[in-house]
Motif scaffolding. Structure first.
Motif, PDB file in Angstrom:
ATOM      1  N   THR B 294       0.843  -1.194   0.000  1.00 57.21           N
ATOM      2  CA  THR B 294       0.000   0.000   0.000  1.00 57.21           C
ATOM      3  C   THR B 294       0.880   1.246   0.000  1.00 57.21           C
ATOM      4  OG1 THR B 294      -1.637  -1.178   1.302  1.00 57.21           O
ATOM      5  CG2 THR B 294      -1.825   1.232   1.221  1.00 57.21           C
ATOM      6  N   ILE B 295       0.649   2.120  -0.954  1.00 50.41           N
ATOM      7  CA  ILE B 295       1.487   3.316  -1.061  1.00 50.41           C
ATOM      8  C   ILE B 295       0.967   4.398  -0.124  1.00 50.41           C
ATOM      9  CG2 ILE B 295       2.306   5.133  -2.607  1.00 50.41           C
ATOM     10  CD1 ILE B 295       2.061   3.096  -4.891  1.00 50.41           C
ATOM     11  N   LEU B 296       1.855   4.938   0.706  1.00 54.27           N
ATOM     12  CA  LEU B 296       1.478   5.985   1.656  1.00 54.27           C
ATOM     13  C   LEU B 296       1.828   7.369   1.140  1.00 54.27           C
ATOM     14  CD1 LEU B 296       2.743   4.196   4.882  1.00 54.27           C
ATOM     15  CD2 LEU B 296       0.367   4.417   4.102  1.00 54.27           C
ATOM     16  N   GLY B 297       2.863   7.457   0.368  1.00 52.72           N
ATOM     17  CA  GLY B 297       3.260   8.760  -0.138  1.00 52.72           C
ATOM     18  C   GLY B 297       4.549   8.661  -0.922  1.00 52.72           C
ATOM     19  N   ARG B 298       4.966   9.811  -1.438  1.00 48.00           N
ATOM     20  CA  ARG B 298       6.206   9.870  -2.198  1.00 48.00           C
ATOM     21  C   ARG B 298       6.917  11.177  -1.893  1.00 48.00           C
ATOM     22  NH1 ARG B 298       5.084  10.885  -8.456  1.00 48.00           N
ATOM     23  NH2 ARG B 298       6.707  12.451  -8.139  1.00 48.00           N
ATOM     24  N   PHE B 299       8.225  11.181  -2.123  1.00 54.69           N
ATOM     25  CA  PHE B 299       8.958  12.415  -1.905  1.00 54.69           C
ATOM     26  C   PHE B 299      10.176  12.459  -2.816  1.00 54.69           C
ATOM     27  CE2 PHE B 299      12.289  10.325   0.603  1.00 54.69           C
ATOM     28  CZ  PHE B 299      11.627   9.237   1.132  1.00 54.69           C
ATOM     29  N   GLY B 300      10.598  13.689  -3.106  1.00 54.96           N
ATOM     30  CA  GLY B 300      11.804  13.886  -3.893  1.00 54.96           C
ATOM     31  C   GLY B 300      11.556  13.907  -5.384  1.00 54.96           C
ATOM     32  N   HIS B 301      12.568  14.401  -6.082  1.00 54.06           N
ATOM     33  CA  HIS B 301      12.486  14.483  -7.535  1.00 54.06           C
ATOM     34  C   HIS B 301      13.901  14.562  -8.082  1.00 54.06           C
ATOM     35  CE1 HIS B 301      12.784  18.547  -5.947  1.00 54.06           C
ATOM     36  NE2 HIS B 301      13.431  18.844  -7.050  1.00 54.06           N
ATOM     37  N   PHE B 306      20.803  20.773  -4.571  1.00 52.51           N
ATOM     38  CA  PHE B 306      20.648  20.293  -3.206  1.00 52.51           C
ATOM     39  C   PHE B 306      19.160  20.134  -2.890  1.00 52.51           C
ATOM     40  CE2 PHE B 306      19.996  21.527   1.292  1.00 52.51           C
ATOM     41  CZ  PHE B 306      20.652  20.471   1.885  1.00 52.51           C
ATOM     42  N   GLY B 307      18.801  19.023  -2.256  1.00 51.56           N
ATOM     43  CA  GLY B 307      17.388  18.771  -1.966  1.00 51.56           C
ATOM     44  C   GLY B 307      16.721  17.904  -3.011  1.00 51.56           C
ATOM     45  N   GLY B 308      17.261  17.906  -4.221  1.00 51.89           N
ATOM     46  CA  GLY B 308      16.794  16.985  -5.252  1.00 51.89           C
ATOM     47  C   GLY B 308      17.726  15.791  -5.310  1.00 51.89           C
ATOM     48  N   PHE B 309      17.402  14.826  -6.169  1.00 57.91           N
ATOM     49  CA  PHE B 309      18.166  13.583  -6.206  1.00 57.91           C
ATOM     50  C   PHE B 309      18.820  13.377  -7.568  1.00 57.91           C
ATOM     51  CE2 PHE B 309      14.620  11.841  -3.265  1.00 57.91           C
ATOM     52  CZ  PHE B 309      15.179  12.471  -2.169  1.00 57.91           C
ATOM     53  N   GLN B 310      20.028  12.855  -7.548  1.00 62.49           N
ATOM     54  CA  GLN B 310      20.724  12.470  -8.779  1.00 62.49           C
ATOM     55  C   GLN B 310      21.059  10.984  -8.710  1.00 62.49           C
ATOM     56  OE1 GLN B 310      22.135  13.763 -11.993  1.00 62.49           O
ATOM     57  NE2 GLN B 310      20.060  14.364 -11.486  1.00 62.49           N
ATOM     58  N   VAL B 311      20.138  10.186  -9.184  1.00 60.84           N
ATOM     59  CA  VAL B 311      20.299   8.738  -9.235  1.00 60.84           C
ATOM     60  C   VAL B 311      20.533   8.180  -7.817  1.00 60.84           C
ATOM     61  CG1 VAL B 311      21.270   6.784 -10.473  1.00 60.84           C
ATOM     62  CG2 VAL B 311      21.448   9.085 -11.446  1.00 60.84           C
ATOM     63  N   VAL B 312      19.469   8.195  -7.026  1.00 60.81           N
ATOM     64  CA  VAL B 312      19.556   7.621  -5.686  1.00 60.81           C
ATOM     65  C   VAL B 312      19.912   6.142  -5.805  1.00 60.81           C
ATOM     66  CG1 VAL B 312      18.218   6.933  -3.655  1.00 60.81           C
ATOM     67  CG2 VAL B 312      17.989   9.245  -4.587  1.00 60.81           C
ATOM     68  N   HIS B 313      20.984   5.747  -5.113  1.00 60.71           N
ATOM     69  CA  HIS B 313      21.432   4.365  -5.219  1.00 60.71           C
ATOM     70  C   HIS B 313      21.123   3.581  -3.961  1.00 60.71           C
ATOM     71  CE1 HIS B 313      24.317   0.979  -5.757  1.00 60.71           C
ATOM     72  NE2 HIS B 313      24.021   1.167  -7.019  1.00 60.71           N
ATOM     73  N   MET B 314      20.956   4.282  -2.852  1.00 60.36           N
ATOM     74  CA  MET B 314      20.702   3.592  -1.606  1.00 60.36           C
ATOM     75  C   MET B 314      19.961   4.522  -0.657  1.00 60.36           C
ATOM     76  SD  MET B 314      23.269   0.957  -0.017  1.00 60.36           S
ATOM     77  CE  MET B 314      22.681  -0.209   1.172  1.00 60.36           C
ATOM     78  N   GLN B 334      22.590  12.867   1.360  1.00 58.54           N
ATOM     79  CA  GLN B 334      21.705  13.848   1.982  1.00 58.54           C
ATOM     80  C   GLN B 334      20.916  13.188   3.100  1.00 58.54           C
ATOM     81  OE1 GLN B 334      19.668  16.818  -0.653  1.00 58.54           O
ATOM     82  NE2 GLN B 334      20.221  15.367  -2.263  1.00 58.54           N
ATOM     83  N   LYS B 335      20.677  13.965   4.155  1.00 54.09           N
ATOM     84  CA  LYS B 335      19.789  13.525   5.228  1.00 54.09           C
ATOM     85  C   LYS B 335      18.487  14.305   5.105  1.00 54.09           C
ATOM     86  CE  LYS B 335      19.415  12.935  10.214  1.00 54.09           C
ATOM     87  NZ  LYS B 335      20.179  12.944  11.480  1.00 54.09           N
ATOM     88  N   LEU B 336      17.393  13.565   5.010  1.00 55.39           N
ATOM     89  CA  LEU B 336      16.087  14.174   4.769  1.00 55.39           C
ATOM     90  C   LEU B 336      15.215  14.035   6.007  1.00 55.39           C
ATOM     91  CD1 LEU B 336      15.409  12.439   1.317  1.00 55.39           C
ATOM     92  CD2 LEU B 336      16.704  14.546   1.737  1.00 55.39           C
ATOM     93  N   ILE B 337      14.599  15.126   6.427  1.00 56.21           N
ATOM     94  CA  ILE B 337      13.627  15.073   7.513  1.00 56.21           C
ATOM     95  C   ILE B 337      12.238  15.106   6.879  1.00 56.21           C
ATOM     96  CG2 ILE B 337      12.869  16.132   9.675  1.00 56.21           C
ATOM     97  CD1 ILE B 337      15.817  15.251   9.659  1.00 56.21           C
ATOM     98  N   LEU B 338      11.527  13.960   6.982  1.00 55.88           N
ATOM     99  CA  LEU B 338      10.196  13.871   6.371  1.00 55.88           C
ATOM    100  C   LEU B 338       9.148  14.458   7.315  1.00 55.88           C
ATOM    101  CD1 LEU B 338      10.034  10.340   4.696  1.00 55.88           C
ATOM    102  CD2 LEU B 338      11.200  12.409   3.939  1.00 55.88           C
ATOM    103  N   LYS B 339       8.105  15.018   6.712  1.00 58.37           N
ATOM    104  CA  LYS B 339       6.965  15.544   7.480  1.00 58.37           C
ATOM    105  C   LYS B 339       5.700  14.860   6.976  1.00 58.37           C
ATOM    106  CE  LYS B 339       9.472  19.896   7.525  1.00 58.37           C
ATOM    107  NZ  LYS B 339       9.585  21.209   6.866  1.00 58.37           N
ATOM    108  N   PRO B 340       5.552  13.582   7.351  1.00 61.07           N
ATOM    109  CA  PRO B 340       4.479  12.788   6.749  1.00 61.07           C
ATOM    110  C   PRO B 340       3.091  13.319   7.104  1.00 61.07           C
ATOM    111  CG  PRO B 340       5.525  11.582   8.556  1.00 61.07           C
ATOM    112  CD  PRO B 340       6.345  12.805   8.320  1.00 61.07           C
ATOM    113  N   GLN B 341       2.959  13.999   8.305  1.00 59.68           N
ATOM    114  CA  GLN B 341       1.646  14.499   8.695  1.00 59.68           C
ATOM    115  C   GLN B 341       1.156  15.573   7.737  1.00 59.68           C
ATOM    116  OE1 GLN B 341       4.415  14.700  10.320  1.00 59.68           O
ATOM    117  NE2 GLN B 341       4.880  16.834  10.813  1.00 59.68           N
ATOM    118  N   ALA B 342       2.094  16.186   7.008  1.00 59.65           N
ATOM    119  CA  ALA B 342       1.709  17.258   6.094  1.00 59.65           C
ATOM    120  C   ALA B 342       1.497  16.760   4.666  1.00 59.65           C
ATOM    121  CB  ALA B 342       2.768  18.353   6.114  1.00 59.65           C
ATOM    122  N   ALA B 343       1.535  15.443   4.509  1.00 62.26           N
ATOM    123  CA  ALA B 343       1.412  14.902   3.156  1.00 62.26           C
ATOM    124  C   ALA B 343       0.079  15.282   2.544  1.00 62.26           C
ATOM    125  CB  ALA B 343       1.551  13.384   3.199  1.00 62.26           C
TER     126      ALA B 343
END
Lengths: 350, 348
Positions: B294-301, B306-314, B334-343
């Motif tokens: 079940t998909i809950l959400g998505r993030f990044g592009h 900085f803040g975007g992704f260039q071929v995330v490998h792990m 990069q270290k990302l702090i997610l805010k899932p309540q605001a999805a």
């Protein structure tokens, strides 16, 4: 062929079992010391092809580590690096590195210490046998490294022979093809098992003058499938681990075949203890791609009768990952070097 | 397509003509976008040290960050929880040549997967070698050139460009293997072979793989495999029997299962190497899912900024709201702090 090897070995083990089954070989109880070598944080053992002690109990380790590197130059590619020789004291404390950045250390195969505490290494890729004096200076070289390498590698040349000679007999000189081990008799004569490309023993006097070589590729008595290991007892008898034919062959110092021992699997590592009552240790090493077969080490008398065996293939302490070296300066305290587990174990037999 | 897959598995070349762009696009619709911040200057490298392609990233129980990266040589760095450099592990080690993955097990042992040497190594938390799986092809055998032709038959204890490692609660070891095998192998905690699924041959059926590129195991022992060139994730039971397929979240680049009583699955539809025009618009996002798919959400592009992704490998997801990502391109962690309540749901 490489992929068939484990199958063949497995078949050989299974097929041979009923034939060999005689009196069961006693198991020798033993312990493995935890962390026998204290490595500095920035030094890692790779495949530990060689381990040996000197008269003071210092431990020498010749290991395939670091990065074998190819440099591009002109129309040729030059290979260097890839193996390192380390010295530890009798308590396992790191002392120093020997031979760093030298021309001859690429693919560690063996290290042995002679009665004068000189340190001899055998390199399977540079085809050198190098004698370092106890201070670590180069004292003698046998063999020569190929000037350059070809990428991709050309088809294997097959065993080398002088014109008209038998395959694997090699040239009548000190040019080796994947040599494996070195030993000395009481007069200081040097015996090199040569090896995995050639299939011969080459003998030199103590000054490095070529005397003779014997053997060729084959299964007959006096031939070798490959010559994987060598040791000489106090009477000058030469013991050669013939891995390809799963036997130890015995020769006199002139290369005359005496007898063979065939009930101990693949003798990949050999050691003969010093002292008045000598014993042989021989490792039936598992192939590097399988830990579910073989792996045990045999203790034998010089006449070939088996005292017992110990260990099996695996990754835990007291298990072995393709043992390539045994040091048996002390009868019942052994150092073993492992390819698969990239480590040295110090074993005490009970 | 078939021909491309064959060439991929035969030569291991990743930069040859890629799949049609449309195949990279996730089919899941109306997925909520999870807002996040990327911590500025998270990893603080000593002067004179550089990350290369940051293909492996993982955290231990103290929050220390391990980065296994392709620098001039392949190297493994340890940082503390604040991103301060602590030390290098495995300097000059024989099992390091071309980094692919680093993971930390429940006892804080550090495991590296190296696709240049075909070696999987277990380091103690202090950085000493505890166990070696696989074997580096011997240089003396002349195996220095890229192999061509069909893949060699797979072997129990030899890998062919392995990609990732995971463990079940019994400490059994699972290895995804890899670029020139197409299988998952299970070993017991002592490194003895137990089972495998797949083979050297690539395939599309359940239990077959085409470039198994990442692996993770949940608290029940189920195994999640990023089946990259099949554009899907496969779920296996603990005995490696295929159980489910998640094929609506794009290309299966890498997978992570978070810790804690409620585990989440993170899956990356990384943008493909090469940055072909149009690829950024349909790839680059990471999905947060329940274990059942079940998909809950998505993030990044996809982006070089900085803040975007260039071929995330792990992706490290020990804490499901503090995600550490390692990127191949941009040489970045990069270290990302997610805010899932605001999805909130968005349509793209």
């Amino acid at each position: 062929m490489k992929c068939l090897l484990p199958l063949l070995l497995t078949a050989a083990v299974l097929g041979a079992a009923p034939v060999v089954a005689q009196t069961p070989v006693p198991e020798i109880a033993f312990d493995s010391a935890p962390n026998p070598l204290a490595l500095p944080d920035d030094i890692y053992l790779g495949e530990t092809a060689g381990v040996a002690t000197n008269s003071k109990g210092d431990v020498f380790v010749y290991t395939r580590t670091g990065h074998p590197t190819v440099s591009l130059g002109g129309a040729r590619a030059f290979a260097h690096g890839g193996s390192r020789l380390f010295e530890f004291d009798r308590n396992g404390k790191f002392v120093r590195e020997i031979g760093q950045n030298s021309y001859g250390l690429m693919y560690a195969q063996q290290v042995r210490i002679d009665p004068q505490d000189n340190i001899w290494i055998v390199d399977q890729m540079t085809n050198y046998v190098i004698k370092f004096d106890p201070e670590g200076r180069v004292a003698m070289l046998l063999g020569r490294k190929a000037e350059a390498i070809t990428i991709p590698a050309p088809p294997a040349r097959g065993p080398q022979a002088i014109a008209g000679g038998a395959p694997g007999a090699g040239e009548q000189t000190d040019l080796f093809d994947r040599p494996t081990d070195v030993a000395w008799d009481g007069a200081g004569n040097i015996y090199v098992s040569d090896g995995l490309g050639n299939a011969r023993v080459a003998k030199f006097n103590k000054n490095g003058v070529f005397i003779k070589s014997w053997g060729a590729k084959g299964t007959e008595q006096g031939n070798f499938g490959n010559a994987r290991a060598i040791a000489v007892d106090a009477r000058g008898t030469v013991y050669v681990g013939d891995g390809g034919n799963r036997r130890i062959e015995l020769f006199d110092g002139d290369g005359n075949f005496k007898t063979q021992y065939t009930n101990i699997g693949t003798p990949q590592a050999l050691c003969i203890t010093p002292g008045p009552n000598q014993f042989i240790y021989s490792s039936n090493s598992n192939p590097p791609n399988d830990i579910d077969v073989a792996g045990e080490i045999y203790k034998m008398r010089l006449d070939g009768s088996i005292v017992g065996k110990f260990g099996r293939a695996g990754k835990l302490p007291k298990e072995f990952g393709t043992v390539n070296a045994i040091d048996c300066r002390n009868d019942n305290t052994l150092y073993v070097g492992e390819i698969g587990n990239m480590r040295v174990q110090k074993l005490t037999l009970r | 397509m078939q021909r491309w897959l064959a060439s991929l598995s035969a030569t291991g070349l990743l930069l040859c003509a890629g799949p049609a762009l449309a195949q990279l696009k996730a089919t899941a619709q109306n997925v909520p976008e999870i807002p996040y911040d990327s911590v500025p200057n998270f990893l603080k490298l000593p002067v004179g040290e550089y990350l290369g392609e940051a293909v492996g990233v993982a955290t231990n129980s103290k929050g220390h960050v391990f980065v296994y990266h392709r620098s001039a040589t392949t190297r493994l760095f340890e940082f503390d929880q604040n991103g301060n450099f602590l030390k290098e592990i495995g300097k000059g080690y024989y099992g390091f040549e071309f980094a692919h993955s680093v993971r930390v097990d429940a006892q804080d042992n550090i495991w590296t997967v190296d696709e240049g040497t075909n070696v999987v190594t277990k380091f103690s938390p202090e950085g000493k070698v505890l166990m070696v799986l696989g074997r580096r092809p011997p240089a003396v055998a002349g195996e220095v050139a890229t192999t061509t032709g069909p893949n060699q038959p797979s072997q129990k204890y030899i890998f062919c460009r392995p990609t990732d490692v995971g463990w079940d609660p019994q400490e059994n070891i699972f290895v995804s293997d890899g670029y020139c095998n197409n299988r998952v192998v299970k070993y017991d905690r002592n490194g003895r072979f137990l089972a495998q699924v797949g083979s050297e041959k690539a395939g599309k059926e359940p239990g077959q793989f085409s470039l198994p590129h990442g692996i993770a195991v949940d608290g029940q022992g189920s195994v999640y495999v990023a089946d990259r060139s099949n554009f899907r994730y496969q779920v296996l039971d603990n005995n490696l029997k295929p159980r489910a397929t998640y094929d609506n979240v794009g290309v299966g680049w890498t997978v992570c299962v978070s810790q804690g009583p409620h585990q989440y699955l993170f899956a990356s539809n990384s943008n493909p190497n090469g940055n072909r025009p149009g690829s950024w618009a349909i790839t680059g996002e990471i999905y947060k899912m329940e274990l059942d798919g079940t998909i809950l959400g998505r993030f990044g592009h996809a982006s070089k900024e900085f803040g975007g992704f260039q071929v995330v490998h792990m992706v490290d997801c020990r804490n499901p709201n503090e995600i550490v990502v390692g990127e191949i391109e941009s040489w970045r962690v990069q270290k990302l702090i997610l805010k899932p309540q605001a999805a909130k749901a968005v349509t793209r």
